[in-house]
Scaffold this motif. Structure first.
Motif, mmCIF file in Angstrom:
data_model
loop_
_atom_site.group_PDB
_atom_site.id
_atom_site.type_symbol
_atom_site.label_atom_id
_atom_site.label_comp_id
_atom_site.label_asym_id
_atom_site.label_seq_id
_atom_site.Cartn_x
_atom_site.Cartn_y
_atom_site.Cartn_z
ATOM 1 N N LYS A 1 1.029 -1.045 -0.232
ATOM 2 C CA LYS A 1 -0.435 -0.024 -0.067
ATOM 3 C C LYS A 1 0.577 1.640 0.099
ATOM 4 C CE LYS A 1 -4.026 2.176 2.032
ATOM 5 N NZ LYS A 1 -4.919 1.515 3.143
ATOM 6 N N SER A 2 0.442 1.854 -0.715
ATOM 7 C CA SER A 2 1.259 3.082 -0.935
ATOM 8 C C SER A 2 0.438 4.436 -0.392
ATOM 9 C CB SER A 2 1.598 3.854 -2.134
ATOM 10 O OG SER A 2 -0.231 4.686 -2.709
ATOM 11 N N PRO A 3 2.012 5.154 0.074
ATOM 12 C CA PRO A 3 0.683 5.953 1.407
ATOM 13 C C PRO A 3 0.231 7.148 0.850
ATOM 14 C CG PRO A 3 3.793 6.673 0.850
ATOM 15 C CD PRO A 3 2.697 5.275 0.065
ATOM 16 N N PRO A 4 -0.639 7.612 2.218
ATOM 17 C CA PRO A 4 -1.652 8.423 1.283
ATOM 18 C C PRO A 4 -1.025 9.363 0.978
ATOM 19 C CG PRO A 4 -1.472 8.288 4.231
ATOM 20 C CD PRO A 4 -0.828 7.589 3.566
ATOM 21 N N LYS A 5 -1.792 10.579 0.040
ATOM 22 C CA LYS A 5 -1.763 11.639 -0.631
ATOM 23 C C LYS A 5 -2.623 12.850 0.208
ATOM 24 C CE LYS A 5 -1.218 14.031 -4.786
ATOM 25 N NZ LYS A 5 -2.227 14.883 -5.376
ATOM 26 N N ILE A 6 -1.706 13.797 1.377
ATOM 27 C CA ILE A 6 -2.466 14.944 1.905
ATOM 28 C C ILE A 6 -2.909 15.726 1.186
ATOM 29 C CG2 ILE A 6 -2.458 15.696 3.783
ATOM 30 C CD1 ILE A 6 -0.349 14.038 4.784
ATOM 31 N N PRO A 7 -4.126 16.248 0.436
ATOM 32 C CA PRO A 7 -4.777 17.770 -0.421
ATOM 33 C C PRO A 7 -4.977 18.205 0.914
ATOM 34 C CG PRO A 7 -6.588 15.780 0.969
ATOM 35 C CD PRO A 7 -5.735 14.711 0.984
ATOM 36 N N SER B 1 -5.540 11.953 9.900
ATOM 37 C CA SER B 1 -4.577 11.910 10.066
ATOM 38 C C SER B 1 -4.721 11.245 11.397
ATOM 39 C CB SER B 1 -4.334 13.487 10.431
ATOM 40 O OG SER B 1 -4.771 14.495 11.461
ATOM 41 N N LYS B 2 -5.319 11.300 12.198
ATOM 42 C CA LYS B 2 -5.201 10.181 13.433
ATOM 43 C C LYS B 2 -5.741 8.946 13.100
ATOM 44 C CE LYS B 2 -4.773 14.125 16.451
ATOM 45 N NZ LYS B 2 -3.097 14.011 16.810
ATOM 46 N N GLY B 3 -5.602 8.099 11.641
ATOM 47 C CA GLY B 3 -5.372 7.078 11.506
ATOM 48 C C GLY B 3 -6.635 5.998 11.971
ATOM 49 N N TYR B 4 -7.782 6.794 12.000
ATOM 50 C CA TYR B 4 -9.602 6.455 13.287
ATOM 51 C C TYR B 4 -9.538 5.281 12.047
ATOM 52 C CZ TYR B 4 -9.688 9.144 16.716
ATOM 53 O OH TYR B 4 -9.572 9.154 18.088
ATOM 54 N N ARG B 5 -9.547 3.734 11.809
ATOM 55 C CA ARG B 5 -10.765 3.326 10.875
ATOM 56 C C ARG B 5 -11.958 4.254 9.982
ATOM 57 N NH1 ARG B 5 -11.976 -2.546 13.064
ATOM 58 N NH2 ARG B 5 -13.560 -1.097 13.218
ATOM 59 N N GLY B 6 -12.666 3.814 9.318
ATOM 60 C CA GLY B 6 -13.127 4.556 7.912
ATOM 61 C C GLY B 6 -12.383 5.544 8.021
ATOM 62 N N TYR B 7 -12.079 6.342 8.149
ATOM 63 C CA TYR B 7 -11.376 7.539 7.026
ATOM 64 C C TYR B 7 -10.301 7.959 6.887
ATOM 65 C CZ TYR B 7 -15.126 9.429 10.696
ATOM 66 O OH TYR B 7 -16.187 9.318 11.488
ATOM 67 N N SER B 8 -10.255 8.525 5.616
ATOM 68 C CA SER B 8 -9.409 8.358 4.470
ATOM 69 C C SER B 8 -9.254 9.329 4.013
ATOM 70 C CB SER B 8 -8.992 7.113 3.664
ATOM 71 O OG SER B 8 -8.318 7.298 2.168
ATOM 72 N N TYR B 9 -7.859 10.198 3.389
ATOM 73 C CA TYR B 9 -7.647 11.709 3.071
ATOM 74 C C TYR B 9 -8.135 11.577 1.335
ATOM 75 C CZ TYR B 9 -4.916 13.193 6.615
ATOM 76 O OH TYR B 9 -3.875 13.346 7.211
ATOM 77 N N ASP B 10 -9.074 10.233 0.972
ATOM 78 C CA ASP B 10 -9.401 9.929 -0.222
ATOM 79 C C ASP B 10 -10.670 10.414 0.070
ATOM 80 O OD1 ASP B 10 -7.483 8.651 -1.420
ATOM 81 O OD2 ASP B 10 -8.179 6.993 -0.805
#
Length: 120
Positions: free
Chosen positions: A36-42, A104-113
């Motif tokens: 998995k690639s690191p998330p791209k932060i918008p 940013s805190k890594g909660y499940r179900g939340y993504s920068y996407d």
């Protein structure tokens, strides 16, 4: 010495392309395709959400003070539109900032996407 060639499709020189060695027992899969690639932060979208949040908060406070009569007595005809615009600006800013915080805190179900990106 041969000159380095560029990839015609992307214009990337060959020295910047990452290769991996194939395994001897080739079953059609390699480990890199599951990495998995690191998330791209918008950053632009988060900055816009912050601005919307701050402007909305300011308009809600000003509208409340107008409605209460602290700024200008009898200003209901000015207070209600300021409150409505403040709420309409505040809500999307708060929503996207909440998603960015939880991602940013890594909660499940939340993504920068989940945040729309303006870097198309």
């Amino acid at each position: 010495m041969m000159p380095s060639r560029n990839n015609a499709a992307s214009g990337i020189p060959n020295s910047k392309v990452k290769y991996s060695k194939l395994s001897d027992t080739d079953d059609g899969y390699i480990d890199l395709q599951f990495k998995k690639s690191p998330p791209k932060i918008p950053y632009k979208a988060i900055a816009l959400a912050t601005v919307l949040f701050l402007i909305g908060t300011l308009l809600i406070v000003i509208g409340s003070l107008l409605l209460a009569g602290y700024i200008s007595p009898g200003g209901n005809e000015r207070a209600i539109p300021v409150l409505i615009i403040g709420i309409l600006v505040f809500l999307p800013g708060f929503y996207h900032l909440r998603i960015a915080y939880y991602a940013s805190k890594g909660y499940r179900g939340y993504s920068y996407d989940d945040i729309p990106d303006f870097d198309d």
